[in-house]
Design a protein around this motif. Sequence first.
Motif, short mmCIF file in Angstrom:
data_model
loop_
_atom_site.label_atom_id
_atom_site.label_comp_id
_atom_site.label_asym_id
_atom_site.label_seq_id
_atom_site.Cartn_x
_atom_site.Cartn_y
_atom_site.Cartn_z
N TRP A 103 0.84 -1.21 0.00
CA TRP A 103 0.00 0.00 0.00
C TRP A 103 0.87 1.25 0.00
CZ3 TRP A 103 0.45 3.46 4.02
CH2 TRP A 103 1.01 2.98 5.22
N LEU A 104 1.96 1.18 0.75
CA LEU A 104 2.87 2.32 0.79
C LEU A 104 3.53 2.51 -0.57
CD1 LEU A 104 4.27 4.50 2.37
CD2 LEU A 104 5.90 2.81 3.20
N ALA A 105 3.93 1.38 -1.18
CA ALA A 105 4.59 1.47 -2.47
C ALA A 105 3.67 2.10 -3.51
CB ALA A 105 5.02 0.07 -2.92
N VAL A 106 2.40 1.67 -3.51
CA VAL A 106 1.46 2.23 -4.48
C VAL A 106 1.27 3.72 -4.22
CG1 VAL A 106 -0.94 2.21 -5.19
CG2 VAL A 106 0.26 0.08 -4.92
N ALA A 107 1.17 4.12 -2.96
CA ALA A 107 0.98 5.54 -2.63
C ALA A 107 2.16 6.36 -3.13
CB ALA A 107 0.81 5.70 -1.13
N LEU A 108 3.38 5.84 -2.90
CA LEU A 108 4.55 6.58 -3.34
C LEU A 108 4.60 6.65 -4.86
CD1 LEU A 108 7.25 5.26 -0.86
CD2 LEU A 108 6.28 7.55 -0.98
N LYS A 109 4.26 5.53 -5.50
CA LYS A 109 4.33 5.49 -6.95
C LYS A 109 3.37 6.50 -7.55
CE LYS A 109 5.03 3.94 -11.10
NZ LYS A 109 6.31 3.94 -11.80
N ARG A 110 2.18 6.59 -6.97
CA ARG A 110 1.18 7.49 -7.53
C ARG A 110 1.62 8.93 -7.43
NH1 ARG A 110 -4.71 5.71 -5.66
NH2 ARG A 110 -5.23 7.46 -6.98
N ARG A 111 2.46 9.22 -6.44
CA ARG A 111 2.96 10.58 -6.32
C ARG A 111 4.28 10.75 -7.06
NH1 ARG A 111 0.02 9.23 -2.09
NH2 ARG A 111 -1.11 10.78 -0.86
N GLY A 112 4.65 9.72 -7.80
CA GLY A 112 5.85 9.82 -8.61
C GLY A 112 7.13 9.80 -7.82
N LYS A 113 7.12 9.15 -6.66
CA LYS A 113 8.31 9.19 -5.81
C LYS A 113 9.17 7.95 -5.91
CE LYS A 113 7.05 13.04 -3.82
NZ LYS A 113 7.71 14.29 -4.10
N CYS A 114 8.72 6.96 -6.66
CA CYS A 114 9.52 5.74 -6.71
C CYS A 114 9.17 4.98 -7.96
CB CYS A 114 9.27 4.86 -5.49
SG CYS A 114 7.66 4.06 -5.56
N SER A 115 9.93 3.92 -8.18
CA SER A 115 9.52 2.95 -9.22
C SER A 115 9.60 1.56 -8.61
CB SER A 115 10.43 3.07 -10.44
OG SER A 115 11.75 2.74 -10.09
#
Lengths: 210, 221
Positions: free
Chosen positions: A58-70
Amino acid sequence: MAGQTDPHISLFSPQEVEFMAEDELVEIVPNMNMEQLNFISGDFGLFIPQIPTKVPLWLAVALKRRGKCSFRPPGWMSVDNLTQILEAERESQSTFQALPFSYVEIARLLFDHAHDDIPDKYMVRSLVEDIRDVRLHKLETNLGSFQGTSAVKISNVSAMEVNIVRPFVRRALEAFYKHDKPEADVGRDTRSSRQQREANNEPRRPLRQR
Amino acid sequence: MASSSEVGGSSADYETMMSTSDVELLKRAWRNEKAAPEILQYEGALVERAKEQIELVEETIEDYVENGKDPLLVSLYQMDLDRTQFLLRSYLRVRLLKIEKFMFHNLKSEEAERRLSEQERVFATKCADDLAKHFEETVLLKLPENYQSVLKQSQISEVDDMVPQPHLDTFVVCRSNNFVSLNLYEEGESPETVEMERGDLYFIRYKIVKGAIESGQIDLI
């Protein structure tokens, strides 16, 4: 499924199954700096650009949606591995291949939010869907061959699949169990094991599953 | 990457590693409670700890917002908070649902009553009283003498047969955490055992695994 009396068709809604899957750890590669996160569910961090780290889905998806990770797709999601699994699934009629318990949810979330991080995404997606179809079909055909037992082993079935077949299998097994028990118990059973009675006196059908 | 070679193995290890986390314990309690046909033991200590942690994080978030900390951080903490709150609330709600469903049974059976928390017991007693009063005033007092009890069908009944009981013979899906050997049939019928390895999934009658769930050896899915 005919004759449902439960208000919930299945014990857990698909969203709840997904909720449970969202705690699985996945690997991401952050592209920014962030301090360590001290959540109630655990500590995650540090986030340093280009250094992979494990976080809950869930954290990974949240970060990805904000463009902070891949994302780094999990090892089991490679084309080779999935092709192998698909073939093995097609070969055997009764056993299921070992897949992560929440593979459906993980794959779905990755496809929805991180499809550009998956190599050969179209291939992977069609493989996962094929695997799902084969497994579901296998489940359906195997359901017809249940004997009246008290315990049925289902190995390597995933969370979503369990949730789908649960209502039917449960009532089928209950019916088997009820009709297998000695006759003396049947009369006592129908009375004391009644679930909550609805106020509208439904006609009592002895063969109806509760 | 360890996760590439072992598929089921790494997630099982993760679970053992995280099993000490309160959130994981709460999740397990929530899952078991949802899947079980009867009410399970109230996890008082766990709920208290969870409540404390939630309050702590709520305060921290307020601080962060006032001090103008990075909104991304704040929203992530908020998400984690929401998830934990959902688990806690859903857990309590599922229990309330079960209490309401088997109201009279829970108060009659000592075993079930032990499993309720203080507040739940108060709620159940009040609810049962209200319901009984409602039945009496609307219907029961207008019935002939012998049929006026809330709990019995008539004075002739020996048992409280108007009380719905939880259906303990329901089949549930479970996964065992250790190697477990269980008795399939009770009461002296040909004793068959079923042996579960760690991580096996089974469709099984609830009554059989009831003890193992309480001791934590088996989880309901």
